[in-house]
Design an enzyme around this catalytic site. Structure first.
Site, PDB file in Angstrom:
ATOM      1  N   LYS A  66       7.252 -56.376 -86.128  1.00  0.00           N
ATOM      2  CA  LYS A  66       6.678 -57.524 -85.896  1.00  0.00           C
ATOM      3  C   LYS A  66       6.264 -57.170 -84.309  1.00  0.00           C
ATOM      4  CE  LYS A  66       9.435 -58.549 -82.302  1.00  0.00           C
ATOM      5  NZ  LYS A  66       8.906 -58.659 -80.719  1.00  0.00           N
TER       6      LYS A  66
ATOM      7  N   TYR B 204       9.588 -64.506 -81.555  1.00  0.00           N
ATOM      8  CA  TYR B 204      10.856 -64.975 -82.187  1.00  0.00           C
ATOM      9  C   TYR B 204      11.156 -66.409 -82.082  1.00  0.00           C
ATOM     10  CZ  TYR B 204      12.453 -60.129 -81.228  1.00  0.00           C
ATOM     11  OH  TYR B 204      12.556 -58.591 -81.144  1.00  0.00           O
TER      12      TYR B 204
END
Length: 419
Positions: free
Chosen positions: A181, A269
């Site tokens: 990511k 996150y």
């Protein structure tokens, strides 16, 4: 994730070496890779005790409700026979790969590392020798993985701006792709990656490890079981100092490689967690960005991002990320009957989970946080082998990149925007 930029090539081998937990440890016993593996093994054994010591310093209260009892430490099953495990090629041999990902394969049941891709032939040979991995590729000859039947999955662990290129090349070579990511630096790149996977008939997954991290998984189970009532609010702060003296941070200070600053690196996150815990997609985004003038670290990327997400159920998520504060990695979930706090929530090894309800505070014991890496790797292998839906597919990565672009737009325009 960091790696050396493309430069040179090395010679591949299609041999699939034998692989066992004991042999893996012995193979990596010396040097940098061995030290990383030894540390990973020690953390896997002692992670639970470390987590318990990092909360309040007080002895945790004994839970009175069965659903809040400590989770049992289950005996880890033996890995599947080598022929039943999928072979993984790791693209990029930076700090994260050596310190976390390679050691994690020692706890995998369904996956084994069979190839390395690096711009440094000497480094690849050294790491390959220590881990018993003989198939070595450079960036320039990367496309030759097409002819390597030992490789089933390609794990892209490179600076963000390189994700799309190497994921698409791997998919066109007939390999499944697992990508760090953020999935890519733009919505358009994410869409191209998804189309490439569809065209190739291969799986594309994004490495959202929190979906497999034991404390996050336990918090989600407790939330769904109604242990804090109905979720009404989510809060998160993720921050750390950006340090240009660290090679792993040098590319993160460059927009062309990183795509963005603290939001793309660690704010994601909180964004992904808010979506995970609510089980919804936000309808509105509002944000502000503050970057201290004159700080050379932020000549190209942003520092502090504060953003609010509104969800259809009425849940509000207030989140922040920063590259100029001391390390923070926390979530707080507020419900009508109590609250859950993960602090840290997204650490590699030392996460904790607390339940606050009915005038009491209970530490919830979970398995070691370090297992998140082996479980996310095996989770993708299981999805590939079984044909079942993967927990964090490419579409999930696309949603986050689209939302991060909405956050930037809201900050630029100084108003809420539709998500």
């Amino acid at each position: 994730m960091p790696s050396t930029p493309p430069s040179s090539a090395s010679t591949p081998s299609t041999a699939r070496p034998g692989f066992s937990r004991r042999g893996f440890v012995i193979a990596g016993a010396g040097g940098l890779a061995g030290a990383a593996l030894a540390a990973g093994a020690a953390r896997a054994q002692g992670g639970a005790q470390g987590s318990a010591q990092d909360t309040t310093g007080a002895t945790p209260a004994v839970p009175t409700q069965p659903s809040a009892r400590p989770m049992p430490m289950l005996e880890r099953p033996l890995p599947e026979p080598r022929g039943k495990r999928l072979g993984w090629a790791l693209v990029g041999l930076g700090k994260f790969t050596l310190g976390e990902i390679l050691p994690a394969f020692g706890d995998c049941r369904l996956s084994a590392p069979v190839a390395l891709v690096s711009g440094s032939p000497d480094k690849a040979r050294d790491i390959g020798a220590r881990y018993g991995i003989r198939a070595l590729y450079g960036y320039q000859d990367f496309d030759r993985i097409r002819d390597d039947p030992a490789i089933d999955v390609v794990y892209v662990i490179l600076p963000n701006a390189m994700h799309a290129e190497y994921a698409i090349r791997a998919l066109r070579a007939g390999k499944h792709v697992f990508c760090e990511k953020p999935m890519a630096v733009s919505v358009e790149e994410c869409e191209r990656m998804i189309r490439a996977a569809e065209d190739a008939g291969r799986r594309l997954g994004v490495a959202y490890r929190a979906h497999f991290e034991p404390h996050n998984v336990r918090a989600l189970e407790m939330l769904r079981a109604g242990e804090i009532g109905t979720l009404r609010r989510f809060e998160s702060m993720h921050g750390r100092p950006l340090d240009p003296s660290e090679p792993a941070d040098q590319w993160r200070a460059k927009r062309a490689l990183a795509g963005g600053g603290s939001l793309y690196d660690i704010g994601i996150y909180a964004l992904n967690a808010a979506r995970m815990f609510t089980g919804e997609e936000p309808t509105e985004v509002s944000a502000s960005i503050h970057t201290p003038p004159g700080d050379p670290r932020f000549a190209e990327v942003e520092d502090l991002v504060s953003f609010r997400l509104r969800f259809p159920s009425g849940v509000i998520a207030d989140c922040s990320s920063s590259y100029s504060i001391q390390e923070q990695k926390n979530y707080q979930l507020y419900g009508t009957k109590g609250a859950l706090r993960l602090d840290p929530a997204t650490d590699y090894h030392r996460n904790t989970l607390m339940l606050k309800a009915e005038k009491r505070e209970v530490q919830i014991q979970a398995e070691p946080a370090s297992l998140q890496f082996s479980r996310e790797i095996d989770g993708f292998s299981e999805a590939v082998a079984s044909g079942r839906e993967h927990r964090t597919p490419g579409e999930d990565g696309l949603r986050d990149v689209r939302l991060m672009q909405a956050i930037y737009r809201s900050a630029r325009e100084g108003r809420p925007v539709k998500a």
